[in-house]
Design a protein around this motif. Structure first.
Motif, PDB file in Angstrom:
ATOM      1  N   MET A 132      70.264  10.173  48.192  1.00  0.00           N
ATOM      2  CA  MET A 132      70.802   9.278  47.293  1.00  0.00           C
ATOM      3  C   MET A 132      69.676   8.688  46.572  1.00  0.00           C
ATOM      4  O   MET A 132      69.500   8.392  45.394  1.00  0.00           O
ATOM      5  CB  MET A 132      72.023   8.420  47.751  1.00  0.00           C
ATOM      6  CG  MET A 132      73.026   8.988  47.742  1.00  0.00           C
ATOM      7  SD  MET A 132      74.331   8.218  48.652  1.00  0.00           S
ATOM      8  CE  MET A 132      75.667   7.951  47.441  1.00  0.00           C
ATOM      9  N   LYS A 133      68.696   7.763  47.458  1.00  0.00           N
ATOM     10  CA  LYS A 133      67.855   6.880  46.884  1.00  0.00           C
ATOM     11  C   LYS A 133      66.811   8.120  46.089  1.00  0.00           C
ATOM     12  O   LYS A 133      66.445   7.183  44.786  1.00  0.00           O
ATOM     13  CB  LYS A 133      67.082   6.437  47.901  1.00  0.00           C
ATOM     14  CG  LYS A 133      66.103   5.474  47.292  1.00  0.00           C
ATOM     15  CD  LYS A 133      65.295   4.574  48.542  1.00  0.00           C
ATOM     16  CE  LYS A 133      64.133   3.613  48.128  1.00  0.00           C
ATOM     17  NZ  LYS A 133      64.474   2.454  47.613  1.00  0.00           N
ATOM     18  N   ARG A 134      66.477   8.859  46.295  1.00  0.00           N
ATOM     19  CA  ARG A 134      65.633   9.686  45.488  1.00  0.00           C
ATOM     20  C   ARG A 134      66.380  10.470  44.154  1.00  0.00           C
ATOM     21  O   ARG A 134      65.421  10.520  43.264  1.00  0.00           O
ATOM     22  CB  ARG A 134      65.295  11.061  46.275  1.00  0.00           C
ATOM     23  CG  ARG A 134      64.227  10.778  47.263  1.00  0.00           C
ATOM     24  CD  ARG A 134      63.916  12.059  48.000  1.00  0.00           C
ATOM     25  NE  ARG A 134      64.445  11.788  49.358  1.00  0.00           N
ATOM     26  CZ  ARG A 134      64.960  12.742  49.993  1.00  0.00           C
ATOM     27  NH1 ARG A 134      65.226  13.914  49.501  1.00  0.00           N
ATOM     28  NH2 ARG A 134      65.443  12.450  51.211  1.00  0.00           N
ATOM     29  N   ALA A 135      67.561  10.443  44.199  1.00  0.00           N
ATOM     30  CA  ALA A 135      68.295  10.712  42.998  1.00  0.00           C
ATOM     31  C   ALA A 135      68.250   9.681  41.796  1.00  0.00           C
ATOM     32  O   ALA A 135      68.651   9.760  40.724  1.00  0.00           O
ATOM     33  CB  ALA A 135      69.782  11.118  43.189  1.00  0.00           C
ATOM     34  N   VAL A 136      67.919   8.455  42.346  1.00  0.00           N
ATOM     35  CA  VAL A 136      68.152   7.204  41.398  1.00  0.00           C
ATOM     36  C   VAL A 136      66.699   6.646  41.348  1.00  0.00           C
ATOM     37  O   VAL A 136      66.445   5.666  42.137  1.00  0.00           O
ATOM     38  CB  VAL A 136      69.281   6.186  41.855  1.00  0.00           C
ATOM     39  CG1 VAL A 136      69.364   4.999  40.723  1.00  0.00           C
ATOM     40  CG2 VAL A 136      70.508   6.907  42.018  1.00  0.00           C
ATOM     41  N   PRO A 137      66.036   6.867  40.470  1.00  0.00           N
ATOM     42  CA  PRO A 137      64.558   6.539  40.550  1.00  0.00           C
ATOM     43  C   PRO A 137      64.443   4.683  40.318  1.00  0.00           C
ATOM     44  O   PRO A 137      65.359   4.427  39.525  1.00  0.00           O
ATOM     45  CB  PRO A 137      63.785   7.061  39.463  1.00  0.00           C
ATOM     46  CG  PRO A 137      64.716   8.170  39.052  1.00  0.00           C
ATOM     47  CD  PRO A 137      66.027   7.973  39.536  1.00  0.00           C
ATOM     48  N   GLY A 138      63.575   4.258  41.144  1.00  0.00           N
ATOM     49  CA  GLY A 138      63.763   2.799  40.878  1.00  0.00           C
ATOM     50  C   GLY A 138      64.683   1.950  41.666  1.00  0.00           C
ATOM     51  O   GLY A 138      64.468   0.736  41.625  1.00  0.00           O
TER      52      GLY A 138
END
Length: 86
Positions: free
Chosen positions: A1-7
């Motif tokens: 999930m973290k990779r899907a939402v940059p920043g």
């Protein structure tokens, strides 16, 4: 999930997931493994919300071209427009 939402930070992601779980949009399953593994899934309410968001996206995509020539009229944009027209 973290990779899907940059920043997004770990703290913000954790808070967002907890909030979505609290409101019944996601369910959380934690497994007793090392390292700890956690899975999130959409609930029935989450699936309904996802369908509504898809419909909203489709509506926006359908009409985006029709309104692409309109200028924004947010207060900050109007201020910038008036300053540049002087």
């Amino acid at each position: 999930m973290k990779r899907a939402v940059p920043g997004i930070t770990n703290i913000m992601l954790a808070q967002s997931l907890k909030s979505l779980e609290h409101y019944g949009i996601l369910s959380r399953q934690q497994y007793n493994e090392v390292p700890v593994r956690v899975e999130y899934r959409l609930t029935a309410a989450g699936m309904e919300l996802l369908e509504l968001l898809r419909q909203l996206r489709d509506w926006g995509n359908q009409y985006m071209q029709d309104f692409s020539n309109l200028e924004s009229h947010c207060p900050q944009c109007l201020l910038q427009e008036s300053e540049t027209s002087r």
